[in-house]
Design a protein around this motif. Structure first.
Motif, PDB file in Angstrom:
ATOM      1  N   UNK A  31      23.883  84.880 -77.119  1.00 21.71           N
ATOM      2  CA  UNK A  31      22.802  85.521 -76.367  1.00 21.71           C
ATOM      3  C   UNK A  31      23.110  85.664 -74.882  1.00 21.71           C
ATOM      4  N   UNK A  32      23.886  84.719 -74.318  1.00 24.20           N
ATOM      5  CA  UNK A  32      24.227  84.818 -72.901  1.00 24.20           C
ATOM      6  C   UNK A  32      25.037  86.062 -72.594  1.00 24.20           C
ATOM      7  N   UNK A  33      26.018  86.344 -73.449  1.00 22.83           N
ATOM      8  CA  UNK A  33      26.850  87.544 -73.294  1.00 22.83           C
ATOM      9  C   UNK A  33      25.998  88.798 -73.374  1.00 22.83           C
ATOM     10  N   UNK A  34      25.093  88.840 -74.340  1.00 22.37           N
ATOM     11  CA  UNK A  34      24.274  90.037 -74.527  1.00 22.37           C
ATOM     12  C   UNK A  34      23.230  90.179 -73.424  1.00 22.37           C
ATOM     13  N   UNK A  35      22.745  89.061 -72.895  1.00 18.60           N
ATOM     14  CA  UNK A  35      21.818  89.151 -71.749  1.00 18.60           C
ATOM     15  C   UNK A  35      22.501  89.844 -70.577  1.00 18.60           C
ATOM     16  N   UNK A  36      23.769  89.515 -70.342  1.00 17.94           N
ATOM     17  CA  UNK A  36      24.524  90.159 -69.253  1.00 17.94           C
ATOM     18  C   UNK A  36      24.614  91.656 -69.481  1.00 17.94           C
ATOM     19  N   UNK A  37      24.837  92.064 -70.738  1.00 15.10           N
ATOM     20  CA  UNK A  37      24.913  93.492 -71.070  1.00 15.10           C
ATOM     21  C   UNK A  37      23.575  94.191 -70.849  1.00 15.10           C
ATOM     22  N   UNK A  38      22.484  93.516 -71.221  1.00 14.76           N
ATOM     23  CA  UNK A  38      21.149  94.101 -71.056  1.00 14.76           C
ATOM     24  C   UNK A  38      20.830  94.274 -69.573  1.00 14.76           C
ATOM     25  N   UNK A  39      21.187  93.276 -68.769  1.00 18.34           N
ATOM     26  CA  UNK A  39      20.975  93.363 -67.320  1.00 18.34           C
ATOM     27  C   UNK A  39      21.714  94.566 -66.753  1.00 18.34           C
ATOM     28  N   UNK A  40      22.968  94.714 -67.169  1.00 19.48           N
ATOM     29  CA  UNK A  40      23.807  95.793 -66.627  1.00 19.48           C
ATOM     30  C   UNK A  40      23.327  97.171 -67.054  1.00 19.48           C
ATOM     31  N   UNK A  41      22.944  97.303 -68.310  1.00 15.70           N
ATOM     32  CA  UNK A  41      22.639  98.637 -68.841  1.00 15.70           C
ATOM     33  C   UNK A  41      21.163  99.021 -68.780  1.00 15.70           C
ATOM     34  N   UNK A  42      20.268  98.035 -68.733  1.00 11.80           N
ATOM     35  CA  UNK A  42      18.847  98.362 -68.823  1.00 11.80           C
ATOM     36  C   UNK A  42      18.014  97.831 -67.662  1.00 11.80           C
ATOM     37  N   UNK A  43      18.670  97.249 -66.652  1.00 16.07           N
ATOM     38  CA  UNK A  43      17.978  96.917 -65.416  1.00 16.07           C
ATOM     39  C   UNK A  43      17.031  95.738 -65.464  1.00 16.07           C
ATOM     40  N   UNK A  44      17.200  94.867 -66.447  1.00 12.68           N
ATOM     41  CA  UNK A  44      16.373  93.659 -66.491  1.00 12.68           C
ATOM     42  C   UNK A  44      16.939  92.596 -65.554  1.00 12.68           C
TER      43      UNK A  44
END
Length: 219
Positions: A40-53
């Motif tokens: 989940x940590x890896x995917x959280x980083x992706x969500x931050x980068x791509x979706x502005x969270x």
């Protein structure tokens, strides 16, 4: 030919967006849950980068408070040293402060709530119900393999510690997932797949939050 414009400020998909008041601030909150090693940590980083969270980790906030040397941080440090559980209200206050101070209005809360008491306290104190819960579902065998692959220490000790963490997750966090599942608020991800494939599934869930949309004009 397409024109790139800012995405609408409010996304209308009711199953995805639940805007709430935090003081005088509207926010959208997504809880991110998954066992240790679920990725989940890896995917959280992706969500931050791509979706502005903005990514908020309850553990990171507690550690930062301890490091600050504040009276509150000293209290937290002493509780942890004594093997006591930090009260939900303490963690929730740190999450509240982080959301108020941050200019963003979209937050991933990672690793919280850890149990039903956390969940009930968060909703009661903040009056915030999550838009949804992103659950990274992964077998214990796969999570164990990943965690042992990261660590170069003594394998036997690590396996024992890891399995204790799995037990805590199942006993404490699964009831939270079941609670929100009954409300049709759980988005389950098959986290056993390779990282790029997992992110494809994540992207499908977060598509309404894309930073930009393309409007195609007839020529």
């Amino acid at each position: 030919m397409g024109t790139v414009v800012d995405a609408p400020a409010v996304v209308t998909e009711k199953e995805v967006v639940a805007e709430n008041m935090l003081g005088d601030k509207k926010v959208t909150v997504v809880f991110v849950l998954g066992g240790p090693g679920s990725g989940k940590g890896t995917q959280c980083s992706n969500i931050v980068e791509h979706f502005g969270f903005t990514h908020l980790s309850a553990g990171d906030l507690l550690r930062a408070e301890i490091k600050s040397g504040s009276e509150n941080g000293t209290m937290i440090e002493n509780m942890i040293k004594e093997g006591k559980i930090v009260p939900s209200e303490v963690t929730i206050k740190l999450l509240q402060q982080a959301m108020i101070k941050n200019e963003n209005d979209k937050f991933l809360i990672d690793g919280f709530p850890r149990n039903e008491e956390n969940r009930a306290a968060f909703e009661n104190v903040t009056k915030i119900s999550p838009a949804f819960v992103l659950f990274f579902n992964c077998s214990e065998e796969e999570m164990e393999r990943r965690l042992l692959g990261r660590n170069e220490g003594r394998v036997d000790d690590n396996i024992e510690t890891i399995r204790k963490r799995f037990k805590v997750f199942v006993e404490s966090s699964l009831p939270v997932i079941e609670y929100y599942d009954a409300k049709d608020k759980v988005k389950k991800i098959d986290a056993a797949k390779p990282i790029p494939e997992v992110f494809e599934d994540v992207k499908a869930i977060f598509a309404p939050y894309a930073k930009y949309v393309i409007i195609y004009q007839a020529t």
